[in-house]
Design a protein around this motif. Structure first.
Motif, PDB file in Angstrom:
ATOM      1  N   GLU A 121       0.806  -1.223   0.000  1.00  0.00           N
ATOM      2  CA  GLU A 121       0.000   0.000   0.000  1.00  0.00           C
ATOM      3  C   GLU A 121       0.840   1.275   0.000  1.00  0.00           C
ATOM      4  O   GLU A 121       0.359   2.342  -0.393  1.00  0.00           O
ATOM      5  CB  GLU A 121      -0.942   0.033   1.217  1.00  0.00           C
ATOM      6  CG  GLU A 121      -2.064  -0.981   1.154  1.00  0.00           C
ATOM      7  CD  GLU A 121      -1.677  -2.317   1.765  1.00  0.00           C
ATOM      8  OE1 GLU A 121      -2.589  -3.121   2.063  1.00  0.00           O
ATOM      9  OE2 GLU A 121      -0.462  -2.571   1.959  1.00  0.00           O
ATOM     10  N   ASN A 122       2.088   1.171   0.416  1.00  0.00           N
ATOM     11  CA  ASN A 122       2.957   2.354   0.484  1.00  0.00           C
ATOM     12  C   ASN A 122       3.741   2.591  -0.803  1.00  0.00           C
ATOM     13  O   ASN A 122       4.514   3.542  -0.885  1.00  0.00           O
ATOM     14  CB  ASN A 122       3.940   2.214   1.655  1.00  0.00           C
ATOM     15  CG  ASN A 122       3.216   2.165   2.985  1.00  0.00           C
ATOM     16  OD1 ASN A 122       2.252   2.905   3.201  1.00  0.00           O
ATOM     17  ND2 ASN A 122       3.673   1.295   3.887  1.00  0.00           N
ATOM     18  N   SER A 123       3.548   1.733  -1.791  1.00  0.00           N
ATOM     19  CA  SER A 123       4.291   1.893  -3.044  1.00  0.00           C
ATOM     20  C   SER A 123       3.798   3.116  -3.812  1.00  0.00           C
ATOM     21  O   SER A 123       2.596   3.326  -3.971  1.00  0.00           O
ATOM     22  CB  SER A 123       4.142   0.648  -3.914  1.00  0.00           C
ATOM     23  OG  SER A 123       4.707   0.881  -5.186  1.00  0.00           O
ATOM     24  N   GLN A 124       4.731   3.888  -4.327  1.00  0.00           N
ATOM     25  CA  GLN A 124       4.359   5.042  -5.161  1.00  0.00           C
ATOM     26  C   GLN A 124       3.802   4.593  -6.522  1.00  0.00           C
ATOM     27  O   GLN A 124       3.281   5.412  -7.272  1.00  0.00           O
ATOM     28  CB  GLN A 124       5.579   5.946  -5.373  1.00  0.00           C
ATOM     29  CG  GLN A 124       6.733   5.287  -6.131  1.00  0.00           C
ATOM     30  CD  GLN A 124       7.890   6.231  -6.356  1.00  0.00           C
ATOM     31  OE1 GLN A 124       7.720   7.323  -6.897  1.00  0.00           O
ATOM     32  NE2 GLN A 124       9.092   5.816  -5.919  1.00  0.00           N
ATOM     33  N   TYR A 125       3.911   3.293  -6.821  1.00  0.00           N
ATOM     34  CA  TYR A 125       3.435   2.769  -8.107  1.00  0.00           C
ATOM     35  C   TYR A 125       2.129   1.987  -7.968  1.00  0.00           C
ATOM     36  O   TYR A 125       1.725   1.290  -8.892  1.00  0.00           O
ATOM     37  CB  TYR A 125       4.514   1.879  -8.740  1.00  0.00           C
ATOM     38  CG  TYR A 125       5.835   2.585  -8.913  1.00  0.00           C
ATOM     39  CD1 TYR A 125       5.968   3.616  -9.838  1.00  0.00           C
ATOM     40  CD2 TYR A 125       6.939   2.239  -8.132  1.00  0.00           C
ATOM     41  CE1 TYR A 125       7.187   4.276 -10.002  1.00  0.00           C
ATOM     42  CE2 TYR A 125       8.164   2.898  -8.283  1.00  0.00           C
ATOM     43  CZ  TYR A 125       8.267   3.923  -9.216  1.00  0.00           C
ATOM     44  OH  TYR A 125       9.462   4.585  -9.367  1.00  0.00           O
ATOM     45  N   ARG A 126       1.462   2.109  -6.836  1.00  0.00           N
ATOM     46  CA  ARG A 126       0.278   1.271  -6.590  1.00  0.00           C
ATOM     47  C   ARG A 126      -0.848   1.554  -7.583  1.00  0.00           C
ATOM     48  O   ARG A 126      -1.744   0.723  -7.740  1.00  0.00           O
ATOM     49  CB  ARG A 126      -0.225   1.451  -5.155  1.00  0.00           C
ATOM     50  CG  ARG A 126      -0.664   2.848  -4.793  1.00  0.00           C
ATOM     51  CD  ARG A 126      -1.271   2.901  -3.409  1.00  0.00           C
ATOM     52  NE  ARG A 126      -2.517   2.122  -3.351  1.00  0.00           N
ATOM     53  CZ  ARG A 126      -3.269   2.034  -2.280  1.00  0.00           C
ATOM     54  NH1 ARG A 126      -2.925   2.647  -1.157  1.00  0.00           N
ATOM     55  NH2 ARG A 126      -4.390   1.333  -2.297  1.00  0.00           N
ATOM     56  N   TYR A 127      -0.810   2.699  -8.263  1.00  0.00           N
ATOM     57  CA  TYR A 127      -1.848   3.013  -9.249  1.00  0.00           C
ATOM     58  C   TYR A 127      -1.384   2.777 -10.690  1.00  0.00           C
ATOM     59  O   TYR A 127      -2.054   3.167 -11.629  1.00  0.00           O
ATOM     60  CB  TYR A 127      -2.313   4.466  -9.078  1.00  0.00           C
ATOM     61  CG  TYR A 127      -2.894   4.733  -7.702  1.00  0.00           C
ATOM     62  CD1 TYR A 127      -4.108   4.147  -7.309  1.00  0.00           C
ATOM     63  CD2 TYR A 127      -2.221   5.528  -6.783  1.00  0.00           C
ATOM     64  CE1 TYR A 127      -4.638   4.363  -6.043  1.00  0.00           C
ATOM     65  CE2 TYR A 127      -2.739   5.743  -5.513  1.00  0.00           C
ATOM     66  CZ  TYR A 127      -3.935   5.163  -5.147  1.00  0.00           C
ATOM     67  OH  TYR A 127      -4.451   5.373  -3.892  1.00  0.00           O
ATOM     68  N   TRP A 128      -0.220   2.140 -10.824  1.00  0.00           N
ATOM     69  CA  TRP A 128       0.317   1.900 -12.172  1.00  0.00           C
ATOM     70  C   TRP A 128      -0.299   0.656 -12.836  1.00  0.00           C
ATOM     71  O   TRP A 128      -0.136   0.472 -14.037  1.00  0.00           O
ATOM     72  CB  TRP A 128       1.840   1.727 -12.104  1.00  0.00           C
ATOM     73  CG  TRP A 128       2.578   3.032 -12.144  1.00  0.00           C
ATOM     74  CD1 TRP A 128       2.273   4.184 -11.484  1.00  0.00           C
ATOM     75  CD2 TRP A 128       3.771   3.309 -12.880  1.00  0.00           C
ATOM     76  NE1 TRP A 128       3.188   5.168 -11.754  1.00  0.00           N
ATOM     77  CE2 TRP A 128       4.128   4.652 -12.611  1.00  0.00           C
ATOM     78  CE3 TRP A 128       4.583   2.569 -13.727  1.00  0.00           C
ATOM     79  CZ2 TRP A 128       5.257   5.262 -13.176  1.00  0.00           C
ATOM     80  CZ3 TRP A 128       5.708   3.158 -14.282  1.00  0.00           C
ATOM     81  CH2 TRP A 128       6.037   4.488 -14.014  1.00  0.00           C
ATOM     82  N   TYR A 129      -0.998  -0.169 -12.066  1.00  0.00           N
ATOM     83  CA  TYR A 129      -1.538  -1.416 -12.627  1.00  0.00           C
ATOM     84  C   TYR A 129      -3.052  -1.452 -12.478  1.00  0.00           C
ATOM     85  O   TYR A 129      -3.616  -0.928 -11.507  1.00  0.00           O
ATOM     86  CB  TYR A 129      -0.882  -2.629 -11.959  1.00  0.00           C
ATOM     87  CG  TYR A 129       0.549  -2.800 -12.397  1.00  0.00           C
ATOM     88  CD1 TYR A 129       0.861  -3.500 -13.554  1.00  0.00           C
ATOM     89  CD2 TYR A 129       1.586  -2.206 -11.682  1.00  0.00           C
ATOM     90  CE1 TYR A 129       2.170  -3.642 -13.982  1.00  0.00           C
ATOM     91  CE2 TYR A 129       2.911  -2.334 -12.111  1.00  0.00           C
ATOM     92  CZ  TYR A 129       3.186  -3.046 -13.264  1.00  0.00           C
ATOM     93  OH  TYR A 129       4.488  -3.163 -13.699  1.00  0.00           O
ATOM     94  N   ARG A 130      -3.681  -2.088 -13.431  1.00  0.00           N
ATOM     95  CA  ARG A 130      -5.144  -2.132 -13.456  1.00  0.00           C
ATOM     96  C   ARG A 130      -5.697  -3.063 -12.379  1.00  0.00           C
ATOM     97  O   ARG A 130      -5.188  -4.173 -12.175  1.00  0.00           O
ATOM     98  CB  ARG A 130      -5.628  -2.604 -14.836  1.00  0.00           C
ATOM     99  CG  ARG A 130      -5.758  -1.465 -15.863  1.00  0.00           C
ATOM    100  CD  ARG A 130      -6.331  -1.928 -17.166  1.00  0.00           C
ATOM    101  NE  ARG A 130      -7.470  -2.817 -16.979  1.00  0.00           N
ATOM    102  CZ  ARG A 130      -7.794  -3.795 -17.803  1.00  0.00           C
ATOM    103  NH1 ARG A 130      -7.063  -4.022 -18.870  1.00  0.00           N
ATOM    104  NH2 ARG A 130      -8.833  -4.545 -17.564  1.00  0.00           N
TER     105      ARG A 130
END
Length: 450
Positions: A121-130
């Motif tokens: 949940e803390n990843s800055q890329y959590r919205y990079w994948y569908r």
């Protein structure tokens, strides 16, 4: 002046296969296999091909479509300098270079996906994948769910609605143009991509290189949704691909003629103003020589590939009739290691390679084969004739899928008393506006008139 892709003939290379790279990327130092491609450029030019589609190229875990990194050539093939030299060598021979753009998904070893695995949940890329959901799971038991291409969870779908993802991929494309001087991109899984993403890609690439070409892999659907003045220049013509082999296997030229009428007829063809990308085989489908029940039909099939409306493409090795069939989900038989010297040494004189070379010459010498309108002239189950017409000239094509010789009479759509055999260069008399053509068994003939 027309763009280069309007009259291109492509040579398609799957480099991991052609160069015999290992199936899995185990890391380590780069192995400079790509340097072996330099002699192939001369062969490609001899075939009268004017462009190369090569890919996938960039760092991946296995087959090339499970991307690890977009900015570095796969170490199993070499390094960025190797590819830069390949493009430069192609350009010296007047050959354009198009690469695979795998933008629908990445592999699980891609940096953004690895960051999500580590930081959740803390990843800055959590919205990079569908459809990323930390309350779900996948067969990899990561403790989170994500959308995958066709349920293949080694291929995680990127979220192309996300501005950061799009910006990153636009930067990748800019770098490819700036560093390698590529001339176009074939978009993998274009039928899965965000339309706004493709439209912005078209605007950006055209600004960087006015004649930059975008072609999409599309299997089904209305091709004009993708291939139009705002989105892509072209898409794969899978509809024609199917007809080209089954129309010969079934002795049914009506199937091919119906497809062409539907797509390209000047009076209502739905893609008549679009140049679709034509092929008879590629890295995803069985080789043509393995699909044809009568191997001699290679001659008329390739004649149609080059003379019907579209941008023709030859898949590496198929110019020698190389065979290959999928084994379940295994595509390796379609993507073999080939040695150029050995293939040329064993090629029969006057065989398929020579015919493809001749077809390439014809296309180069006759602009009507690239720009001419299509007109059907004669049609039975086993014989088919049509013209490509431009100004007051016409190129007439006749093909025969029968194992017996055939004589057919073809009406000539322009006024003329003679034509020139495009293969032999000999003058052929026309009787009362009719071309009386003798077709060899599983053969073809081409006549230039006007």
């Amino acid at each position: 002046m027309s763009a280069w892709y309007e009259e291109a003939v492509f040579y398609h290379i799957y480099p991991l296969g052609l160069l015999g790279a290992p199936r899995a990327n185990e890391g380590g130092e780069a192995v400079h296999r790509m340097r072996e491609l330099i002699p192939w450029i001369g062969h490609i030019k001899e075939l009268n091909c004017t462009a190369v589609y090569i890919g996938p190229l960039f760092e991946s875990s296995t087959h090339g479509y499970d991307t690890i990194g977009y900015k570095k050539v796969d170490r199993r093939l070499g390094d960025n300098d190797d590819f830069r030299q390949f493009v430069a060598a192609c350009h010296e021979q007047g050959i354009k270079v198009v690469v695979d753009g795998v933008f629908n998904h990445t592999g699980r070893d891609f940096f953004a996906f690895q960051d999500i695995r580590q930081n959740r949940e803390n990843s800055q890329y959590r919205y990079w994948y569908r459809d990323l959901n930390f309350g779900g799971n996948t067969p990899y038991n990561d403790g989170f769910y994500y959308a995958a291409w066709r349920g293949c969870y080694e291929l995680a779908n990127l979220n192309l609605d996300n501005e950061e993802v799009r910006g990153y991929l636009y930067e990748v494309i800019h770098d490819w143009i700036a560093e390698f001087d590529i001339d176009g991109i074939r978009l993998d899984c274009a039928d899965c991509l965000n339309f706004d993403f493709m439209k912005e890609m078209r605007r950006r690439t055209a600004a960087e290189k006015a004649d930059f070409w975008l072609m999409g892999e599309v299997i089904h659907g209305d091709y004009s949704r993708w291939a139009n003045p705002e989105t892509l220049h072209s898409v794969t013509n899978y509809e024609l691909h199917k007809g080209l082999y089954s129309g010969h296997n079934d002795h049914n030229y009506f199937e091919i003629a119906h497809t062409i009428r539907r797509e390209f007829d000047q009076n209502g063809g739905i893609y008549r103003n679009t140049k679709l990308y034509s092929f008879v085989d590629n890295h995803d489908v069985d080789r043509l020589a393995s699909k044809l029940t009568v191997k001699e039909n290679l001659n008329p099939v390739y004649t149609l590939l080059y003379t019907l409306p579209g941008i023709p493409s030859i898949y590496y090795g198929s110019e020698w009739g190389v065979e290959g069939k999928k084994e379940g989900g295994n595509d390796d038989p379609l993507r073999p290691r080939l040695d150029l010297e050995e293939m040329k040494k064993n090629a029969p004189v006057g065989g398929l390679e020579a015919w493809i070379r001749t077809l390439g010459r014809m296309k180069k010498e006759n602009p009507a084969l690239s720009y001419g309108t299509y007109k059907e002239l004669a049609l039975t189950n086993r014989q088919y004739a049509f013209a490509r017409m431009m100004d007051d000239k016409a190129v007439l094509i006749a093909v025969n899928n029968d194992e017996q010789e055939a004589e057919i009479s073809v009406p000539v759509p322009v006024t003329a008393s003679f034509g020139v055999d495009a293969v032999l260069g000999e003058q052929v008399s026309l009787e009362n506006g009719v071309w009386k053509v003798h077709l060899a068994a599983n053969g073809s003939a081409v006549l230039c008139v006007g």
